[in-house]
Enzyme design. Structure first.
Site, PDB file in Angstrom:
ATOM      1  N   CYS A   2       0.839  -1.085   0.185  1.00 30.66           N
ATOM      2  CA  CYS A   2       0.020  -0.152  -0.028  1.00 30.66           C
ATOM      3  C   CYS A   2       0.800   1.637  -0.126  1.00 30.66           C
ATOM      4  O   CYS A   2       1.490   1.357   0.137  1.00 30.66           O
ATOM      5  CB  CYS A   2      -0.420   0.126   0.841  1.00 30.66           C
ATOM      6  SG  CYS A   2      -1.451  -2.038   1.493  1.00 30.66           S
ATOM      7  N   GLY A  99      -0.808  -0.839   6.312  1.00 27.83           N
ATOM      8  CA  GLY A  99      -0.348  -1.408   7.445  1.00 27.83           C
ATOM      9  C   GLY A  99      -1.968  -2.970   8.275  1.00 27.83           C
ATOM     10  O   GLY A  99      -2.400  -2.412   7.631  1.00 27.83           O
TER      11      GLY A  99
END
Ligand code: F6R
Length: 609
Positions: A2, A99
């Site tokens: 990401c 995360g």
């Protein structure tokens, strides 16, 4: 994986967000989105697939704003759907997250009981609702709410948050995932990776673990884990725009393969100028190296193969025992730990979670000294290490690692010689020979690159294959492994590598006329052994593709194709022999029409377990 970008300015930030997300594409993602604050409202667009599709949708809807955040998502919690793509919004608060939140189930139950309704399967939506909940409780202050929220999260996060109620600032937080603030002139930025904002500024503050920050057009305020104001250094990044652009090349992988002579020359520059000094590994390296009795290398993937190669050099040159282990295995094993064994982590990105966790585990087991060989300045792993040696490959964008690998090898070779010198195993004459080999290395690598036309011809023969075997011996065995990994990850041909002597213990059963067998056959002490192994293949009808040094007496014959690599370069031969196997993978993938720079299912930085 990401990626995050955020911007606040006097101009329209939508192009900044889109360009930032495009520059983060290399990390690997499957959906993208942006949210902006406009006329005290939050507008959002998300799409699965490429950033360009999301950008078209934003343009069609006339997005234009001076504050916004954007995200590229690589799915973990929940499938690849628009509803799972970031930003997530709760009552006018929009946020993006890198995360994994480990206690998301528990928080979800709690929030459901409070009446919150969930639209996605992500752990991130929990944080959006928690933000809203705390804003309601605590008097509408975005920063204070974020500081409350992060204390309720377990896991790893980099977060950027905006709110329609506060159009003059964005806030962010970091724990376990990289996040930085970019400082512009009357405009400021947030990003997970400097490449996302380098078109706007090079001045950056790397947030530290537990930090939160408030970013307005004119100011940046950072707070430590105790929520007190904290001073953080402003760095000037040396990532250049040119390194992020393709230039005349078709793919970043091709560009990065061809950049290797320069990348290696930069990485060895200090050693070539000043000799093999411990200072190459940091100010404290001299005393640390004197104190150690062995080396424990930890890494993943291609970086692990660099470690495997280094083991041959470290044991042969310095006489120190050297163990190499895949980080994701090491971290779950009751491993033997000798405090006097130097832990060396190798990582291009410096943020591979398994390597980071293995490093933490090694310290927990009692290892006293740690060294990080890394390509990304200020990334998590070097920051958590006692000693650091940065490879100078420059930004590596192609998912398949190329120049990072050969520069890691150059750095690890230097480590072997420095350790050898400190231990009195390398005399002045040997040192001079090693230095000479290093000096010639960029030239030999360039020479290997010139083999490209011959490799293109081989690639045509590989393209229709289903399987391939790679063989090497000794220090070239890890290069065979690297060749097989490159081929499988970008061409999707199933490829395996074996130490050539192991063939007859099993894999020979796979060999028939349909099986191409790539042999790395440098002119070294093991050449005659490798030749015998090749006979074993030929006798079973296998087709041989041999990379042989110019000075090794090899000739083509039926079923035996030979490409002559430069004259044997001695101890650094594994680096030179890496180039043709990289090019073979690249051109085979090209012939098969795969997405070379973004192979399916893979991400550049593997920040999840
Ligand atoms: C393969 C490749 C991966 C990485 C691995 C470790 O081409 O790139 O195998 O080597 O994911 O990544 P770093 O070096 O960033 O820790």
């Amino acid at each position: 994986m990401c990626g995050i970008v955020g911007a606040i300015a006097d101009r329209d930030v939508v192009p900044v967000l889109i360009e930032g997300l495009k520059r983060l594409e290399y990390r690997g993602y499957d959906s993208a989105g942006i949210a902006v604050i406009n006329d005290r409202d939050v507008r959002r667009v998300r799409r699965t697939g490429r950033v360009s599709e999301m950008a078209d949708a934003a343009a069609a809807e006339g997005f234009d704003a001076s504050l916004g955040i954007g995200h590229t998502r690589w799915a973990t919690h929940g499938g690849v759907t628009e509803a799972n793509a970031h930003p997530h919004i709760s009552h006018g608060v929009a946020l993006v997250h890198n995360g994994i939140i480990e206690n998301h189930e528990e928080q979800r139950e709690r929030l459901r009981a409070l009446g919150y309704v969930f639209e996605s399967q992500t752990d991130t939506e929990v944080i959006a609702h928690l933000m809203h909940y705390h804003l309601k409780q605590g008097g509408d202050d975005l920063l204070a709410a974020l500081q409350h929220v992060v204390k309720e999260l377990t896991g790893a996060y980099a977060l950027a948050v905006i709110s329609r109620a506060e159009p003059e600032r964005m806030v962010c937080a970091r724990m376990g995932c990289p996040l930085l603030v970019g400082i512009g002139e009357g405009e400021n930025f947030i990003a997970s990776d400097v490449s996302a904002i380098v078109q706007a500024t090079r001045k950056v503050i790397f947030l530290e673990e537990g930090d939160t920050a408030e970013v307005t057009r004119e100011s940046v305020r950072v707070f430590g884990a105790d929520d007190q104001p904290a001073q953080r250094e402003v760095h000037v990044s040396d990532v250049s725009l040119a390194s992020l652009e393709l230039g005349p090349y078709r793919h970043f992988m091709q560009k990065e393969i061809h950049e290797q002579p320069r990348a290696i020359a930069d990485t060895i520059e200090a050693a070539v100028e000043n000799g093999f000094s411990p200072a190459l590994f940091g100010d404290k390296a001299g005393s640390v190296f004197e104190d150690i009795e062995g080396v424990q290398i930890l890494a993943c993937g291609t970086s692990y193969y660099a470690g495997m190669t280094a083991r041959y050099w470290i044991e042969a040159i310095s006489g120190l025992p050297c163990n190499v282990e895949i980080a994701s295995e090491y971290r779950y094993r009751a491993a033997y730990a000798n405090p006097k064994h130097l832990v060396v982590t190798i990582s291009q990105s410096g943020e591979t979670l398994d390597t980071m966790e293995a490093l933490k585990y090694a310290k927990l087991l009692g290892h006293a000294h740690t060294l990080s060989i890394c390509n990304v300045p200020e990334s998590a792993i070097p920051r958590a290490s006692e000693l650091v040696c940065y490879t100078r490959a420059g930004a590596e964008i192609g998912v398949a690692s190329t120049k990072a690998f050969t520069t890691q090898l150059a750095a690890l070779f230097q480590l072997a010689v420095v350790l050898g010198k400190i231990r009195g195993m390398v005399d002045a004459e040997e040192e001079a020979t090693y230095l000479e080999a290093l000096r010639h290395l960029p030239g030999s690598v360039q020479h290997a690159l010139n083999l490209e036309p011959q490799i293109v011809a081989w690639a045509e023969r590989f393209a229709p294959k289903q399987n391939a075997l790679f063989l090497g011996r000794g220090v070239h065995y890890p290069i065979a492994l690297e060749g097989a990994l490159k081929l499988k990850e970008i061409s999707y041909i199933h490829a395996e590598a074996y130490p050539a002597g192991e063939l007859k213990h099993g894999p020979l059963a796979l060999v028939d006329a349909a099986m191409p067998v790539v042999v790395i056959a440098p002119n070294d002490a093991l050449l005659e052994k490798v030749k015998s192994n090749m006979q074993e293949v030929r006798a079973r009808g296998g087709e041989l593709f041999v990379f042989a040094d110019q000075d090794s007496n090899f000739s083509e014959s039926e079923g035996v194709h030979v490409i002559r690599t430069p004259r044997h370069t001695g101890v650094l031969s594994p680096i030179v022999h890496t180039i043709p196997v990289q090019m073979l993978a690249y051109h085979t993938a090209l012939a098969r029409g795969t997405d070379v720079d973004k192979p399916r299912n893979l991400a550049k930085s593997v920040t999840v377990e």
